[in-house]
Design an enzyme around this catalytic site. Structure first.
Site, mmCIF file in Angstrom:
data_model
loop_
_atom_site.group_PDB
_atom_site.id
_atom_site.type_symbol
_atom_site.label_atom_id
_atom_site.label_comp_id
_atom_site.label_asym_id
_atom_site.label_seq_id
_atom_site.Cartn_x
_atom_site.Cartn_y
_atom_site.Cartn_z
ATOM 1 C CD GLU A 6 -1.631 -1.390 61.095
ATOM 2 O OE1 GLU A 6 -2.489 -1.611 61.969
ATOM 3 O OE2 GLU A 6 -1.862 -1.473 59.871
ATOM 4 C CG HIS A 18 -4.903 0.055 59.101
ATOM 5 N ND1 HIS A 18 -4.265 -1.019 58.513
ATOM 6 C CD2 HIS A 18 -5.895 0.400 58.257
ATOM 7 C CE1 HIS A 18 -4.854 -1.303 57.362
ATOM 8 N NE2 HIS A 18 -5.846 -0.454 57.181
ATOM 9 C CB CYS A 44 -7.844 -3.277 57.364
ATOM 10 S SG CYS A 44 -8.710 -2.153 56.242
HETATM 11 N N1 GLN Z 1 -9.572 -4.326 50.612
HETATM 12 C C1 GLN Z 1 -10.321 -4.008 51.795
HETATM 13 C C2 GLN Z 1 -11.157 -2.739 51.641
HETATM 14 O O1 GLN Z 1 -10.946 -1.971 50.726
HETATM 15 C C3 GLN Z 1 -9.388 -3.879 52.987
HETATM 16 C C4 GLN Z 1 -8.487 -2.706 52.894
HETATM 17 C C5 GLN Z 1 -7.313 -2.813 53.835
HETATM 18 O O2 GLN Z 1 -7.025 -3.867 54.389
HETATM 19 N N2 GLN Z 1 -6.578 -1.721 54.008
HETATM 20 O O3 GLN Z 1 -12.038 -2.496 52.414
#
Ligand code: GLN
Length: 528
Positions: free
Chosen positions: A507, A505, A379
């Protein structure tokens, strides 16, 4: 339908979530369908607006619900995919009741905590169990007995007990038995007081789970049984375990499964703990050890990264490689330089929000890229790896995400189109499971052994499509995409032994017997 209700006494952080999950595993091993529900007595409607630094990771489900991290424990232990219905908060309950009041559903009545709030709570518990055709609804009441916030929930489960009858509900109370003095005496007073508090709420426990460093002395078990009016076989020790995945067997060994089944008048439909035991055996017999740096900004509260920790346990068992996590604060990398990463076999840059520490994370991804160190980004980690590459390989000085630098000359990471108009912060991100197409020739497709995968998301920003061509020409390949190829989901760095980052994600869907393929790939690459 039967109910198992888990409450907590003395203090928080006793591992009530693990105890609840473990009870679930034991009942499931008897062929019963278990429906786990977490009650969070806070006023937030969901966990999405909560800071991981205070509350630990925000877990995301397939349906996009942002929930308490205990739902992650339930999914991992029970190997199920849950929905937002499995997390009930005070905010959610009050919102539903107030909406009904405004609609006129209670016309003429005074709307009160008892019976309207408590009825709503009972209805939510019953509905989720019925919808899933559950044999058992397993409810964990968050917080500690005696908290003002938790009162309506305790009252609701008390009423539920009355309605369904003693033989259909099992009350489990988790407490702490501290050890005092040079002789190491196990002290039962906190347990006594917290059982008294529970009884004051009208609930008589059937089971006491006592946390402590060691198992309860037989005399202490008897003493707790005596004053809480619980049979001795209902008093269960929960000593420190080498892994949380041991806990179901620790409970089973003390006869908890049998006692719970007997009390609820249940008969086993089948019997199966084989896979669980095989997983544990693999987890405990590694042939190698690797060190993986987790470069984050909430590293002082390990619960902020609980799903990564667990994904590495799952990968560890599958690869038979022990994973030692090295916690690296990204701002320390900014201050002390890359020497903190010199001794590691792999690097993970996880997700996050806000600009603190991002330069350290970018530097970590560049260190991995330039020194052939196995790397995984997730992410925010995916976005930052792209930014680092744009700056170094494309020479785009000042490249950034518009999240951190709204005036950047090169917004390599930019707001998702649908996010521009969004005003509120609750449940407004791109959330939940979405399908992703993988390039069949990519390493990622090989790791997943599939070309279409479903993984969970939680983000507002994405790789700016305007830069894709240039980035790919310079060697950063976007091998996973979604929404007809419009959105970038996975990147791989050409010519690097293992450099994979994902917008999703992985995980969050990792399970003991089905580890996240990208975490497993990282561990295997680190061990080579
Ligand atoms: N801050 C980034 C976004 O909003 C990544 C979000 C995250 O890592 N969950 O896209």
């Amino acid at each position: 339908m039967k109910y198992v209700i888990v409450t907590g006494g003395v203090l928080s952080g006793l591992g009530k979530g693990i105890s609840t999950s473990s009870i679930g595993v034991l009942l499931k091993s008897k062929g019963l369908k278990v429906c786990p529900v977490k009650i969070d007595p806070y006023l937030n409607v969901d966990a999405g607006t909560m800071n991981p630094y205070q509350h630990g990771e925000v877990f995301v489900l397939d349906d996009g619900a942002e929930v308490d991290l205990d739902l992650g424990n339930y999914e991992r232990f029970l190997d199920v995919n849950l929905t937002g219905d499995h997390n009930i908060t005070t905010g959610k309950v009050y919102r539903a009741v107030i909406e009904k009041e405004r609609r006129g559903d209670y016309l003429g009545k005074t709307v009160q905590i008892i019976p309207h709030i408590t009825d709503e709570i009972k209805a939510l518990l019953r509905e989720v169990g019925e919808k899933e055709n559950a044999d058992i609804v397993l409810v964990e009441v968050g917080g500690t007995v005696g908290d003002i916030e938790g009162m309506p929930f305790l009252e609701a489960v008390r009423q539920l007990g009355q309605e369904v009858g003693k033989e259909n509900i099992l009350f489990v109370h988790t407490t702490l038995v501290p050890v005092m003095g040079a002789v190491g005496e196990q002290k039962t007073k906190p347990t006594q007081q917290s059982v008294r508090e529970l009884r004051a709420a009208g609930i008589q426990p059937n089971v006491i789970i006592a946390r402590g460093e060691h198992s309860l002395e037989p005399e202490i078990k008897k003493k707790i049984a005596f004053f809480s009016d619980v049979p001795v076989e209902g008093v269960i020790s929960a000593p420190d375990a080498s892994t949380i995945y041991d806990v179901p067997l620790l409970f089973d060994g003390q006869g908890l499964t049998e006692y719970a089944m007997k009390t609820l008048g249940l008969r086993a439909k089948s019997e199966d703990m084989r896979e669980w035991k095989a997983f544990l055996e693999n987890l405990k017999s590694p042939k190698k050890e690797v060190t993986i740096a987790l470069v984050g900004k909430y590293t002082h509260l390990k619960d902020s990264y609980i799903s990564h920790i667990e994904a590495f346990h799952h990968a560890s068992a599958a690869a038979r490689v022990h994973v030692k996590l090295k916690w690296v604060e990204s701002v320390d990398l900014e201050k002390q330089g890359m020497k903190l990463l010199e001794d590691v076999d792999g690097i993970l840059v996880p997700g996050g929000f806000g600009d603190r520490g991002i330069e350290g994370k970018i530097a970590a991804s560049r260190f991995a890229a330039e020194h052939d160190v196995p790397f995984q980004g997730v992410c925010l980690g995916f976005q930052l790896a792209t930014i680092g590459f744009a700056r170094e390989a494309l020479g785009l000085g000042g490249a950034n995400s518009s999240e951190f630098d709204p005036k950047t000359p090169h917004p390599v990471v930019d707001l998702l189109p649908e996010q521009h108009a969004v005003k509120g912060m609750g449940a407004t991100m791109r959330l939940g499971a979405h399908p992703i197409q993988l390039d069949p020739k990519s390493s990622t497709a090989k790791l997943y052994a599939a070309t279409t995968i479903h993984e969970r998301h939680r983000h507002r920003y994405e790789i700016n499509p305007a830069y894709i061509g240039k980035l790919e020409d310079a060697g950063l390949r976007f091998v996973g995409r979604s929404d007809d190829g419009r959105r970038m989901e996975v990147l791989e760095l050409t010519g690097h032994p293992y450099f994979i980052a994902s917008q999703f994600h992985p995980e969050l869907r990792s399970r003991p017997l089905r580890p996240s393929p990208i975490h497993l790939g990282l561990v295997r690459a680190a061990a080579r």
